[in-house]
Design a protein around this motif. Structure first.
Motif, short mmCIF file in Angstrom:
data_model
loop_
_atom_site.label_atom_id
_atom_site.label_comp_id
_atom_site.label_asym_id
_atom_site.label_seq_id
_atom_site.Cartn_x
_atom_site.Cartn_y
_atom_site.Cartn_z
N ASP A 145 34.51 35.87 47.24
CA ASP A 145 35.71 35.04 47.13
C ASP A 145 35.85 34.52 45.45
OD1 ASP A 145 36.43 35.43 49.72
OD2 ASP A 145 35.16 33.59 50.41
N VAL A 146 34.49 34.15 45.03
CA VAL A 146 34.59 33.65 43.56
C VAL A 146 35.39 34.90 42.54
CG1 VAL A 146 33.37 32.90 41.60
CG2 VAL A 146 32.97 32.00 43.99
N LEU A 147 34.67 36.05 42.76
CA LEU A 147 34.99 37.25 42.10
C LEU A 147 36.49 37.38 42.16
CD1 LEU A 147 32.06 39.63 42.67
CD2 LEU A 147 32.46 38.43 40.47
N ARG A 148 36.83 37.57 43.21
CA ARG A 148 38.41 37.84 43.66
C ARG A 148 39.38 36.95 43.26
NH1 ARG A 148 39.39 42.30 46.20
NH2 ARG A 148 41.20 41.70 47.28
N GLU A 149 39.01 35.78 43.79
CA GLU A 149 40.01 34.65 43.54
C GLU A 149 40.03 33.68 42.18
OE1 GLU A 149 39.41 32.06 46.99
OE2 GLU A 149 39.69 33.79 48.40
N ASP A 150 38.90 33.56 41.80
CA ASP A 150 38.42 32.91 40.78
C ASP A 150 38.58 33.68 39.23
OD1 ASP A 150 38.32 30.72 42.28
OD2 ASP A 150 36.40 30.50 41.95
N LEU A 151 38.00 34.77 39.34
CA LEU A 151 37.91 35.69 38.12
C LEU A 151 38.99 36.62 38.15
CD1 LEU A 151 33.81 35.49 37.87
CD2 LEU A 151 35.45 34.04 36.90
N GLY A 152 39.46 36.97 39.25
CA GLY A 152 40.55 38.06 39.28
C GLY A 152 39.92 39.34 39.23
N LEU A 153 38.72 39.73 39.66
CA LEU A 153 38.02 40.93 39.70
C LEU A 153 38.15 41.33 41.15
CD1 LEU A 153 34.87 40.20 37.62
CD2 LEU A 153 36.86 41.53 36.89
N THR A 154 38.95 42.31 41.30
CA THR A 154 39.59 42.58 42.90
C THR A 154 38.71 43.86 43.30
OG1 THR A 154 41.60 43.67 42.06
CG2 THR A 154 41.60 41.13 42.62
N GLY A 155 37.92 44.50 42.40
CA GLY A 155 37.36 46.01 42.77
C GLY A 155 36.52 45.50 44.19
N ALA A 156 35.57 44.69 44.12
CA ALA A 156 35.02 44.45 45.58
C ALA A 156 35.88 44.00 46.50
CB ALA A 156 33.69 43.59 45.22
N LYS A 157 35.78 44.53 47.56
CA LYS A 157 36.65 44.43 48.72
C LYS A 157 36.34 43.69 49.80
CE LYS A 157 40.04 47.04 46.94
NZ LYS A 157 39.86 46.83 45.61
N LYS A 158 37.17 42.88 50.83
CA LYS A 158 36.47 42.11 51.61
C LYS A 158 37.03 43.12 52.82
CE LYS A 158 36.91 37.70 52.13
NZ LYS A 158 36.83 36.42 52.35
N GLY A 159 35.81 43.66 53.40
CA GLY A 159 35.93 44.52 54.62
C GLY A 159 35.81 43.77 55.97
N CYS A 160 34.59 43.54 56.26
CA CYS A 160 34.18 42.86 57.68
C CYS A 160 33.83 41.44 57.55
CB CYS A 160 33.07 43.67 58.05
SG CYS A 160 31.30 43.34 57.22
N ASP A 161 33.73 40.96 56.30
CA ASP A 161 33.15 39.65 55.92
C ASP A 161 31.75 39.23 56.74
OD1 ASP A 161 33.61 37.45 54.27
OD2 ASP A 161 34.96 36.34 55.58
N HIS A 162 31.24 40.10 57.10
CA HIS A 162 29.87 39.79 57.72
C HIS A 162 28.80 40.66 57.22
CE1 HIS A 162 32.07 37.38 60.77
NE2 HIS A 162 32.87 38.41 61.01
N GLY A 163 28.94 41.29 56.16
CA GLY A 163 27.78 42.13 55.51
C GLY A 163 27.46 43.23 56.24
N GLN A 164 28.48 43.71 56.97
CA GLN A 164 28.02 44.99 57.71
C GLN A 164 28.86 46.50 57.23
OE1 GLN A 164 29.52 44.20 61.80
NE2 GLN A 164 27.88 42.57 62.05
N CYS A 165 29.68 46.39 56.40
CA CYS A 165 30.38 47.55 55.92
C CYS A 165 30.15 47.88 54.44
CB CYS A 165 32.03 47.14 56.12
SG CYS A 165 32.61 46.13 54.79
#
Length: 179
Positions: free
Chosen positions: A34-54
């Motif tokens: 969330d820090v990478l995507r929301e604060d730093l604008g680095l949207t490469g890493a994706k939120k898939g399962c949000d549980h460490g499974q994907c």
């Protein structure tokens, strides 16, 4: 109730992302993704399962692959984080794995590709350092590089899911970069 119960405790945390230093005032509950995507604008890493499974959120922390959706950002004091945006050589030349993914057409929709790439970078480093996997043969010399054949690559990349089923091409791309 005190305001900390509503907003969480905050800490100033300094770490590097793709070679750039960042000092951020972070809520203790926020994860790296969330820090990478929301604060730093680095949207490469994706939120898939949000549980460490994907594995869609896989990034490198001090060279080791990790799921960004599980790692609390405040734990990164002094660490180096590398995202897919930081793999290329100053945006002038693609990382060899990025080029191999393109050459092998190792993606379809591309959603998992950033995590696959970061994970593959970690796989190469782990094997070079002699870290065995579940399928590494018992004859492997401790501390010596582990040869990466397709079976070894599949096992090591198994934490990264691809809904499109591009696995054969992903394995081929990683094989192309094995030293």
């Amino acid at each position: 109730m005190g305001s900390d119960q509503h907003t969480g405790h905050r800490s100033g945390t300094t770490f590097r992302v793709n070679g750039e230093p960042h000092t951020l005032l972070l809520d203790h509950r926020r994860v790296l993704l969330d820090v990478l995507r929301e604060d730093l604008g680095l949207t490469g890493a994706k939120k898939g399962c949000d549980h460490g499974q994907c594995g869609a959120c896989t990034v490198l922390v001090d060279g080791r692959r990790t799921n960004g959706c599980l790692l609390l950002a405040v734990t990164l004091e002094g660490c180096e984080v590398t995202t897919v945006e930081g793999l290329a050589d100053d945006d002038e030349e693609l990382h060899p794995l990025q080029q191999a993914f393109l050459d092998r057409d190792a993606f379809q929709c591309g959603y998992c590709t950033p995590g696959q790439l970061c994970s593959a970078v970690g796989v190469l480093a782990e094997a070079a350092a002699g870290h065995p996997s579940l399928v590494t043969g018992p004859a492997a010399a401790p501390g010596r590089p582990v040869p990466l054949d397709p079976r070894e690559i599949r096992e090591r990349m198994s934490g990264n899911l691809c809904r499109c089923g591009a696995y054969p091409r992903i394995v081929e791309a990683v094989e192309d970069v094995v030293p």
